[in-house]
Design a protein around this motif. Sequence first.
Motif, PDB file in Angstrom:
ATOM      1  N   UNK A  68       0.875  -1.171   0.000  1.00 12.98           N
ATOM      2  CA  UNK A  68       0.000   0.000   0.000  1.00 12.98           C
ATOM      3  C   UNK A  68       0.914   1.224   0.000  1.00 12.98           C
ATOM      4  N   UNK A  69       0.860   2.007  -1.070  1.00  6.46           N
ATOM      5  CA  UNK A  69       1.713   3.197  -1.182  1.00  6.46           C
ATOM      6  C   UNK A  69       1.212   4.262  -0.215  1.00  6.46           C
ATOM      7  N   UNK A  70       2.131   4.770   0.602  1.00  8.15           N
ATOM      8  CA  UNK A  70       1.801   5.787   1.602  1.00  8.15           C
ATOM      9  C   UNK A  70       2.317   7.164   1.212  1.00  8.15           C
ATOM     10  N   UNK A  71       3.477   7.213   0.555  1.00  8.35           N
ATOM     11  CA  UNK A  71       4.070   8.488   0.153  1.00  8.35           C
ATOM     12  C   UNK A  71       4.577   8.360  -1.272  1.00  8.35           C
ATOM     13  N   UNK A  72       4.217   9.329  -2.095  1.00 12.08           N
ATOM     14  CA  UNK A  72       4.698   9.354  -3.476  1.00 12.08           C
ATOM     15  C   UNK A  72       5.178  10.775  -3.752  1.00 12.08           C
ATOM     16  N   UNK A  73       6.453  11.031  -3.457  1.00 10.81           N
ATOM     17  CA  UNK A  73       7.035  12.365  -3.590  1.00 10.81           C
ATOM     18  C   UNK A  73       8.216  12.319  -4.556  1.00 10.81           C
ATOM     19  N   UNK A  74       8.728  13.488  -4.896  1.00 11.54           N
ATOM     20  CA  UNK A  74       9.871  13.550  -5.807  1.00 11.54           C
ATOM     21  C   UNK A  74      11.117  12.898  -5.212  1.00 11.54           C
ATOM     22  N   UNK A  75      11.305  13.038  -3.879  1.00  9.84           N
ATOM     23  CA  UNK A  75      12.527  12.554  -3.236  1.00  9.84           C
ATOM     24  C   UNK A  75      12.456  11.097  -2.816  1.00  9.84           C
ATOM     25  N   UNK A  78       7.186   5.577  -0.522  1.00 10.70           N
ATOM     26  CA  UNK A  78       7.095   4.653   0.602  1.00 10.70           C
ATOM     27  C   UNK A  78       5.855   3.790   0.447  1.00 10.70           C
ATOM     28  N   UNK A  79       6.032   2.525   0.765  1.00 15.69           N
ATOM     29  CA  UNK A  79       4.909   1.606   0.761  1.00 15.69           C
ATOM     30  C   UNK A  79       4.955   0.742   2.008  1.00 15.69           C
ATOM     31  N   UNK A  80       3.775   0.383   2.505  1.00 16.85           N
ATOM     32  CA  UNK A  80       3.660  -0.423   3.712  1.00 16.85           C
ATOM     33  C   UNK A  80       3.208  -1.822   3.331  1.00 16.85           C
ATOM     34  N   UNK A  81       3.851  -2.814   3.933  1.00 21.07           N
ATOM     35  CA  UNK A  81       3.469  -4.207   3.758  1.00 21.07           C
ATOM     36  C   UNK A  81       2.989  -4.760   5.098  1.00 21.07           C
ATOM     37  N   UNK A  82       1.829  -5.396   5.086  1.00 19.70           N
ATOM     38  CA  UNK A  82       1.303  -6.076   6.272  1.00 19.70           C
ATOM     39  C   UNK A  82       1.350  -7.571   5.972  1.00 19.70           C
ATOM     40  N   UNK A  83       2.120  -8.323   6.758  1.00 17.63           N
ATOM     41  CA  UNK A  83       2.217  -9.763   6.555  1.00 17.63           C
ATOM     42  C   UNK A  83       2.064 -10.481   7.890  1.00 17.63           C
ATOM     43  N   UNK A  84       1.898 -11.787   7.825  1.00 17.07           N
ATOM     44  CA  UNK A  84       1.793 -12.579   9.045  1.00 17.07           C
ATOM     45  C   UNK A  84       3.070 -12.522   9.871  1.00 17.07           C
ATOM     46  N   UNK A  85       4.224 -12.402   9.205  1.00 19.87           N
ATOM     47  CA  UNK A  85       5.507 -12.365   9.920  1.00 19.87           C
ATOM     48  C   UNK A  85       5.807 -11.006  10.514  1.00 19.87           C
TER      49      UNK A  85
END
Length: 154
Positions: A68-75, A78-85
């Motif tokens: 799930x992309x959280x930040x999409x900037x020029x610099x 960031x994306x967040x992954x939610x997994x069982x581990x």
Amino acid sequence: MQPHRPTRASIATAGSLVLLLLATACGGDEDKGTAAKSSPTNVSATAVGVVAPAKVEVIADLTGCKVKIRTDADELREGVCHTEKGDYLITTFPQEKHKLTWLDAASVYGGKYLVGTRWVVSAKPKLLEELRPRLGGTVQQLRGTGPAPAPSAS
């Protein structure tokens, strides 16, 4: 030549990263159904001699997560992954200098990170070690540089 100093934006990004890590580390099982459906790929990056490219979605796919992309900037992105581990944050940069600035700002908080060319993965240390064979990179310990505790008056 003056030494490179982090910008307010890079410090704010590092601060939001720490808050995000704390929030996701303490999160509930709301995405457990999605994580259970994700199955990691069976090919590791180091086994085929490649290093994960600096693209959030590709790195996430190598780890078997739907990001799930959280930040999409020029610099950075960031994306967040939610997994069982466990949960983790994938940050990619268009240039290596942006990654170095980000790491410099994050060093204030300390912690361990999986670092590659133009990307960083933030997670609990045990999960970083599990992700490393799939992504390549190195686990780096950043030293906290916050203020030292005040001496006690005794």
